[in-house]
Structure formats: C-alpha cells, structure tokens
Design a protein around this motif. Structure first.
Motif, PDB file in Angstrom:
ATOM      1  N   ALA A  66      10.074   2.021  -6.850  1.00 54.67           N
ATOM      2  CA  ALA A  66       9.402   3.096  -6.124  1.00 54.67           C
ATOM      3  C   ALA A  66       9.862   4.468  -6.628  1.00 54.67           C
ATOM      4  O   ALA A  66       9.049   5.391  -6.777  1.00 54.67           O
ATOM      5  CB  ALA A  66       9.666   2.972  -4.623  1.00 54.67           C
ATOM      6  N   GLN A  67      11.152   4.613  -6.897  1.00 56.83           N
ATOM      7  CA  GLN A  67      11.659   5.878  -7.439  1.00 56.83           C
ATOM      8  C   GLN A  67      11.029   6.169  -8.803  1.00 56.83           C
ATOM      9  O   GLN A  67      10.588   7.287  -9.072  1.00 56.83           O
ATOM     10  CB  GLN A  67      13.184   5.819  -7.575  1.00 56.83           C
ATOM     11  CG  GLN A  67      13.938   5.728  -6.266  1.00 56.83           C
ATOM     12  CD  GLN A  67      14.090   7.079  -5.579  1.00 56.83           C
ATOM     13  OE1 GLN A  67      13.471   8.066  -5.960  1.00 56.83           O
ATOM     14  NE2 GLN A  67      14.908   7.131  -4.537  1.00 56.83           N
ATOM     15  N   LEU A  68      10.990   5.153  -9.650  1.00 52.65           N
ATOM     16  CA  LEU A  68      10.395   5.338 -10.977  1.00 52.65           C
ATOM     17  C   LEU A  68       8.903   5.633 -10.886  1.00 52.65           C
ATOM     18  O   LEU A  68       8.367   6.425 -11.674  1.00 52.65           O
ATOM     19  CB  LEU A  68      10.642   4.097 -11.835  1.00 52.65           C
ATOM     20  CG  LEU A  68      12.103   3.804 -12.192  1.00 52.65           C
ATOM     21  CD1 LEU A  68      12.218   2.496 -12.956  1.00 52.65           C
ATOM     22  CD2 LEU A  68      12.704   4.952 -12.989  1.00 52.65           C
ATOM     23  N   MET A  69       8.228   5.014  -9.913  1.00 58.95           N
ATOM     24  CA  MET A  69       6.812   5.297  -9.730  1.00 58.95           C
ATOM     25  C   MET A  69       6.567   6.739  -9.343  1.00 58.95           C
ATOM     26  O   MET A  69       5.610   7.377  -9.805  1.00 58.95           O
ATOM     27  CB  MET A  69       6.226   4.371  -8.653  1.00 58.95           C
ATOM     28  CG  MET A  69       5.681   3.058  -9.164  1.00 58.95           C
ATOM     29  SD  MET A  69       4.730   2.191  -7.892  1.00 58.95           S
ATOM     30  CE  MET A  69       3.257   3.232  -7.819  1.00 58.95           C
ATOM     31  N   VAL A  70       7.418   7.281  -8.478  1.00 62.71           N
ATOM     32  CA  VAL A  70       7.265   8.678  -8.058  1.00 62.71           C
ATOM     33  C   VAL A  70       7.326   9.607  -9.264  1.00 62.71           C
ATOM     34  O   VAL A  70       6.464  10.479  -9.449  1.00 62.71           O
ATOM     35  CB  VAL A  70       8.347   9.059  -7.027  1.00 62.71           C
ATOM     36  CG1 VAL A  70       8.372  10.574  -6.813  1.00 62.71           C
ATOM     37  CG2 VAL A  70       8.094   8.357  -5.698  1.00 62.71           C
ATOM     38  N   PHE A  71       8.334   9.424 -10.101  1.00 59.67           N
ATOM     39  CA  PHE A  71       8.487  10.317 -11.251  1.00 59.67           C
ATOM     40  C   PHE A  71       7.389  10.083 -12.286  1.00 59.67           C
ATOM     41  O   PHE A  71       6.957  11.032 -12.950  1.00 59.67           O
ATOM     42  CB  PHE A  71       9.873  10.132 -11.870  1.00 59.67           C
ATOM     43  CG  PHE A  71      10.971  10.736 -11.045  1.00 59.67           C
ATOM     44  CD1 PHE A  71      11.183  12.104 -11.029  1.00 59.67           C
ATOM     45  CD2 PHE A  71      11.765   9.947 -10.238  1.00 59.67           C
ATOM     46  CE1 PHE A  71      12.183  12.674 -10.255  1.00 59.67           C
ATOM     47  CE2 PHE A  71      12.769  10.503  -9.457  1.00 59.67           C
ATOM     48  CZ  PHE A  71      12.983  11.868  -9.461  1.00 59.67           C
ATOM     49  N   THR A  72       6.931   8.852 -12.423  1.00 60.09           N
ATOM     50  CA  THR A  72       5.832   8.604 -13.358  1.00 60.09           C
ATOM     51  C   THR A  72       4.541   9.231 -12.854  1.00 60.09           C
ATOM     52  O   THR A  72       3.781   9.826 -13.623  1.00 60.09           O
ATOM     53  CB  THR A  72       5.629   7.101 -13.575  1.00 60.09           C
ATOM     54  OG1 THR A  72       6.883   6.471 -13.815  1.00 60.09           O
ATOM     55  CG2 THR A  72       4.717   6.854 -14.763  1.00 60.09           C
ATOM     56  N   LEU A  73       4.270   9.094 -11.539  1.00 62.06           N
ATOM     57  CA  LEU A  73       3.080   9.736 -10.967  1.00 62.06           C
ATOM     58  C   LEU A  73       3.154  11.241 -11.103  1.00 62.06           C
ATOM     59  O   LEU A  73       2.139  11.912 -11.316  1.00 62.06           O
ATOM     60  CB  LEU A  73       2.935   9.343  -9.495  1.00 62.06           C
ATOM     61  CG  LEU A  73       2.354   7.959  -9.203  1.00 62.06           C
ATOM     62  CD1 LEU A  73       2.376   7.687  -7.694  1.00 62.06           C
ATOM     63  CD2 LEU A  73       0.932   7.848  -9.732  1.00 62.06           C
ATOM     64  N   ARG A  98      -6.743   5.681  -9.342  1.00 66.17           N
ATOM     65  CA  ARG A  98      -6.684   4.478 -10.177  1.00 66.17           C
ATOM     66  C   ARG A  98      -6.377   4.850 -11.619  1.00 66.17           C
ATOM     67  O   ARG A  98      -5.571   4.180 -12.292  1.00 66.17           O
ATOM     68  CB  ARG A  98      -8.003   3.715 -10.093  1.00 66.17           C
ATOM     69  CG  ARG A  98      -8.020   2.437 -10.912  1.00 66.17           C
ATOM     70  CD  ARG A  98      -9.349   1.720 -10.838  1.00 66.17           C
ATOM     71  NE  ARG A  98     -10.440   2.500 -11.413  1.00 66.17           N
ATOM     72  CZ  ARG A  98     -11.676   2.035 -11.613  1.00 66.17           C
ATOM     73  NH1 ARG A  98     -11.977   0.802 -11.266  1.00 66.17           N
ATOM     74  NH2 ARG A  98     -12.609   2.803 -12.139  1.00 66.17           N
ATOM     75  N   GLY A  99      -6.994   5.916 -12.121  1.00 67.25           N
ATOM     76  CA  GLY A  99      -6.702   6.372 -13.474  1.00 67.25           C
ATOM     77  C   GLY A  99      -5.262   6.818 -13.630  1.00 67.25           C
ATOM     78  O   GLY A  99      -4.621   6.544 -14.650  1.00 67.25           O
ATOM     79  N   ALA A 100      -4.730   7.510 -12.612  1.00 66.42           N
ATOM     80  CA  ALA A 100      -3.333   7.962 -12.671  1.00 66.42           C
ATOM     81  C   ALA A 100      -2.381   6.773 -12.699  1.00 66.42           C
ATOM     82  O   ALA A 100      -1.391   6.767 -13.447  1.00 66.42           O
ATOM     83  CB  ALA A 100      -3.031   8.866 -11.482  1.00 66.42           C
ATOM     84  N   LEU A 101      -2.660   5.752 -11.894  1.00 66.37           N
ATOM     85  CA  LEU A 101      -1.808   4.564 -11.879  1.00 66.37           C
ATOM     86  C   LEU A 101      -1.897   3.805 -13.201  1.00 66.37           C
ATOM     87  O   LEU A 101      -0.900   3.233 -13.659  1.00 66.37           O
ATOM     88  CB  LEU A 101      -2.205   3.658 -10.718  1.00 66.37           C
ATOM     89  CG  LEU A 101      -1.861   4.190  -9.326  1.00 66.37           C
ATOM     90  CD1 LEU A 101      -2.494   3.325  -8.253  1.00 66.37           C
ATOM     91  CD2 LEU A 101      -0.350   4.260  -9.132  1.00 66.37           C
ATOM     92  N   LEU A 102      -3.068   3.796 -13.812  1.00 66.89           N
ATOM     93  CA  LEU A 102      -3.201   3.154 -15.118  1.00 66.89           C
ATOM     94  C   LEU A 102      -2.383   3.895 -16.166  1.00 66.89           C
ATOM     95  O   LEU A 102      -1.694   3.269 -16.991  1.00 66.89           O
ATOM     96  CB  LEU A 102      -4.671   3.104 -15.524  1.00 66.89           C
ATOM     97  CG  LEU A 102      -4.963   2.503 -16.906  1.00 66.89           C
ATOM     98  CD1 LEU A 102      -4.448   1.080 -16.998  1.00 66.89           C
ATOM     99  CD2 LEU A 102      -6.454   2.547 -17.209  1.00 66.89           C
ATOM    100  N   ALA A 139       2.608   4.253 -19.398  1.00 67.32           N
ATOM    101  CA  ALA A 139       3.871   4.944 -19.675  1.00 67.32           C
ATOM    102  C   ALA A 139       5.048   3.974 -19.570  1.00 67.32           C
ATOM    103  O   ALA A 139       5.954   3.988 -20.413  1.00 67.32           O
ATOM    104  CB  ALA A 139       4.049   6.109 -18.709  1.00 67.32           C
ATOM    105  N   TRP A 140       5.042   3.124 -18.553  1.00 69.41           N
ATOM    106  CA  TRP A 140       6.115   2.132 -18.410  1.00 69.41           C
ATOM    107  C   TRP A 140       6.140   1.181 -19.599  1.00 69.41           C
ATOM    108  O   TRP A 140       7.203   0.904 -20.158  1.00 69.41           O
ATOM    109  CB  TRP A 140       5.908   1.340 -17.122  1.00 69.41           C
ATOM    110  CG  TRP A 140       6.359   2.039 -15.881  1.00 69.41           C
ATOM    111  CD1 TRP A 140       6.303   3.383 -15.618  1.00 69.41           C
ATOM    112  CD2 TRP A 140       6.938   1.437 -14.721  1.00 69.41           C
ATOM    113  NE1 TRP A 140       6.797   3.644 -14.376  1.00 69.41           N
ATOM    114  CE2 TRP A 140       7.192   2.478 -13.803  1.00 69.41           C
ATOM    115  CE3 TRP A 140       7.233   0.121 -14.369  1.00 69.41           C
ATOM    116  CZ2 TRP A 140       7.748   2.235 -12.541  1.00 69.41           C
ATOM    117  CZ3 TRP A 140       7.791  -0.122 -13.116  1.00 69.41           C
ATOM    118  CH2 TRP A 140       8.055   0.915 -12.218  1.00 69.41           C
ATOM    119  N   LEU A 141       4.979   0.680 -19.969  1.00 71.91           N
ATOM    120  CA  LEU A 141       4.915  -0.256 -21.093  1.00 71.91           C
ATOM    121  C   LEU A 141       5.342   0.418 -22.395  1.00 71.91           C
ATOM    122  O   LEU A 141       5.971  -0.215 -23.260  1.00 71.91           O
ATOM    123  CB  LEU A 141       3.502  -0.814 -21.219  1.00 71.91           C
ATOM    124  CG  LEU A 141       3.017  -1.689 -20.056  1.00 71.91           C
ATOM    125  CD1 LEU A 141       1.553  -2.067 -20.248  1.00 71.91           C
ATOM    126  CD2 LEU A 141       3.873  -2.942 -19.914  1.00 71.91           C
TER     127      LEU A 141
END
Length: 289
Positions: A192-199, A265-269, A274-276
């Motif tokens: 969840a922390q990593l998702m926040v910074f990626t978003l 949805r585009g932002a999450l993609l 970015a993670w990959l």
C-alpha cells in the motif's frame, strides 16, 4: 527473480486475454478447510488455517527442485499459484463490467464486485476510486509484491490472509477473525505504501502525497494495524478529487464517473508497468553483476 518476472508477465498476459482463468479457482476448498478447524479458536486457528496451505506450497516447491526439468516445473507451478491468487475474479474484468454495463443500475450493481469486505460501494467518483484502489491492492499489487519477495508461498499467504481477514461470509470466531485481519493489514502495509508513491508519480503528486501526510498526522501510529491501510484510500480520494476540481468542479462527479474510472484505470496500469520495470532493472543488474 528472472523466473518470477517471467511468471508474472505470463500470468498478467493470460488474465488480460482470458480473464475467466481466475474464475476457476473458487474458495470452496479453502472454505471447507476453515470449517474443518471449527473446533479451534483465536489466533491459533488463524495460524493453522493460513500456515498449512503455505507449508504444503513450500513442500511442493522443494519436491519440484528434486525433479528433472525443475526450472520449467517451478515456472508452471508458480504460474498456477499466481493465477489462483489473482482470483476469484479478475480485477480488470470487474472494471470492464462496470464500463460496459448498459445503464446506471447495472453499473452500480457491477461496482459492488470491487468490495472484498461486503461493504457497499457508493456510486460516486470518489467512493468508486477508493474501492478501485483497494481492489487493485489486494488482487494485483499486493499479490505481485509478495510473489516477487517470497515466491508462490508469499503470494498464497497474502491472498488467503486477505480472504480470511476480509470475507464476512467465513464462519470465524471473533478472535480468529481479528487475528487474520490484523495479519492481512500488516501484509498490506508495504504494497500500500509503494502504491501511494507510484500513484503519486503517475498521477497528481502534490494531492496524493499531501493526503498521505495528512492521514499519518491525524491517525494514531498503529491505527493502520487495526483498521487497514487507510492512507491508500485517502490518497486515492485525493487523486480523484483533484482531477474533478480541475474539470468543471464537483458537478463533474455526478456526470463523468465513468470517465474518472477510465482515467484511474490508466493510472493503475501505468503504476503496474512501473513496478514491473523496477523488477526488470533488478534482474538486469543481477545479470550484469
């Protein structure tokens, strides 16, 4: 790590092409296992319920390592486990069901599939964005992070913990449910922390990071342990809200909910890519070392 990345790419590609692959998993076996432990209670029940499947997964991985063509067999087994953990229904398919619904009542009904804990998802852009972020965490990002860190056993432990901690239909005593939910919240914290910074990187940095900071300032230090990663929900709400305000004000919230869902949805993609990409860089660095 290279095998894990290849497995993840294959699994994501299969889910994209044939989302019905995640429907086969079901929770029947796990529910029967939970019911068989009905004579136990408390944290011990949660520990045994989650521990036995994970130990069996580790045992299978060990046995595969003793066989010929172990690398191929390990990839196949990891792929099967990962597809299982992506279920019981594909996150992307749930979003598509909302977008393709013929009318608003159908869209509102389809949106309920995003909830993992039985709570109703309100039909407005902010509530829908928050539910989408949590669904993405628990059906994609959390599964993938623990898969990359701990392998198939990590992904399986994460997914079963989420089911046990958030599914209200499981018949658990309060102590076992609270223990499972606490463990699920702990497992959620890092992704969840990593998702926040990626978003924040792929979306609205100031709004997302600002909401993340305010949440931590207003909450007690250990509130996430009991209530879950609320900072992710706050960040998702802020990301949606700033996009609405950048348009025609709050009127857009009532008229362009679908458009906002498409943007999120585009932002999450982009966040997933970015993670990959980071994992791919780690793999390349290991090859070059």
């Amino acid at each position: 790590m290279a095998v894990s990345l290849l497995t993840a790419l294959i699994a994501l590609g299969l889910v994209h092409v044939a989302p019905q692959l995640t429907h086969w998993r079901g929770d029947g076996g796990f529910r029967r296992w939970v019911a068989q432990l009905g004579d136990t209670s408390g944290p011990a029940r949660a520990t045994v319920t989650l521990g036995v499947p994970v130990v069996l997964c580790l045992l299978v991985m060990w046995l595969i390592g003793l066989m010929p063509a172990s690398d191929l067999l390990r990839l196949i087994f990891s792929l099967v486990v990962l597809l299982y953990c992506f279920g019981p229904h594909a996150f992307e398919a749930d979003l598509e069901a909302i977008l393709k619904a013929p009318d608003q009542p159908s869209r509102e009904a389809a949106a309920q599939a995003l909830s993992d804990d039985g709570e109703a998802v309100q039909w407005n852009a902010i509530a829908l964005g928050e539910a989408t972020a949590y669904a993405a965490l628990r059906r994609r990002f959390g599964v993938l992070l623990w898969f990359f860190i701990l392998g198939p056993a990590g992904a399986l432990l994460y997914r079963l913990a989420q089911t046990m901690g958030h599914d209200p239909s499981l018949r658990l005593d309060p102590q076992a449910h609270n223990a499972a939910r606490a463990f699920a919240n702990v497992a959620d914290w890092l992704p969840a922390q990593l998702m926040v910074f990626t978003l924040a990187l792929v979306g609205h940095w100031d709004a997302v990071i600002g909401a993340w900071k305010r949440w931590h300032q207003q909450q007690s230090p250990n509130s996430w342990y009991v209530e879950g990663p609320g900072f992710l929900g706050a960040a998702a709400r802020a990301d949606v809200r700033v996009d609405i305000e950048a348009g025609d004000g709050y009127a857009e919230e009532r008229t362009d909910i679908i458009g906002e869902l498409i943007r999120l949805r585009g932002a999450l993609l982009r966040a997933l890519l970015a993670w990959l990409s980071v994992v791919a860089l780690v793999v390349l660095a290991g090859w070059m070392a």
